[in-house]
Design an enzyme around this catalytic site. Structure first.
Site, short mmCIF file in Angstrom:
data_model
loop_
_atom_site.label_atom_id
_atom_site.label_comp_id
_atom_site.label_asym_id
_atom_site.label_seq_id
_atom_site.Cartn_x
_atom_site.Cartn_y
_atom_site.Cartn_z
CG ASP A 189 -1.98 1.05 1.27
OD1 ASP A 189 -1.88 2.11 0.78
OD2 ASP A 189 -3.18 0.65 1.38
CB ILE A 190 1.47 4.04 -2.41
CG1 ILE A 190 0.20 4.48 -2.75
CG2 ILE A 190 2.00 3.19 -3.39
CD1 ILE A 190 0.09 5.42 -3.87
CD GLN A 212 -14.78 -0.85 -2.48
OE1 GLN A 212 -15.74 -0.95 -2.24
NE2 GLN A 212 -14.15 -1.73 -3.44
CG HIS A 247 -8.30 -3.58 -2.03
ND1 HIS A 247 -9.55 -2.66 -2.70
CD2 HIS A 247 -7.85 -2.54 -1.21
CE1 HIS A 247 -9.44 -1.57 -2.12
NE2 HIS A 247 -8.73 -1.50 -1.29
#
Ligand SMILES: [Zn+2]
Length: 153
Positions: A31-32, A94, A100
């Site tokens: 995850d960035i 979300q 995901h």
């Protein structure tokens, strides 16, 4: 398949990501905007909006991968806790509308309260996480074989 979907583009290799693991059904990358170091996203390779409309075999596959990653964090890398979370719908938080599951090792504790504090992933942090996970990633494939979700070699 949604043309501009960022996770579809990552799955097709058209957008960059720090990939941890991939197979025929799923893809794992960093995850960035991690909550903690090692925050991963497990996605389906095919496009489904969220968990509620992904086929059961895909849900089983993605969650088996997530559980195996949680096992690596808890049993091998010493994380005192791990969250496995999926958000279905904007009301649930979300942000990317491609199924995901978040796998978040919790090194600092703080329970649910701290799940909203995120930081920007640096290249240095990404390299460190990839280095931590790489020696143990075979556990993911083994879990899928044990669950009968992929064939053994
Ligand atoms: Zn997609």
């Amino acid at each position: 398949m949604a043309r501009e979907c960022i996770f579809c583009r990552i799955a097709k290799g058209e957008a960059p990501a720090y990939k941890v693991y991939e197979d025929e059904v799923s893809l794992v990358f960093l995850d960035i905007f991690p909550v903690e170091k090692g925050h991963l996203l497990v996605t389906s390779r095919e496009h489904y909006e969220a968990v509620h409309n992904a086929p059961p075999r895909v849900v089983a596959h993605v969650f088996t991968v997530a559980a195996a990653l949680a096992k690596i964090y808890r049993d091998i890398l010493g994380a005192p806790g791990v969250n496995i979370v999926t958000n279905s719908g904007r009301a649930a938080g979300q942000e990317v509308f491609h199924f995901h599951v978040h796998v978040i090792p919790r090194w600092r504790g703080g329970g649910w309260r701290r799940l909203v504090e995120r930081h920007v992933l640096t290249e240095e942090e990404a390299r460190e996480v990839l280095g931590m996970l790489k020696p143990h990633i075979g556990i993911v494939r083994k879990a899928l074989i044990d669950a009968g979700l992929v064939g053994g070699e």
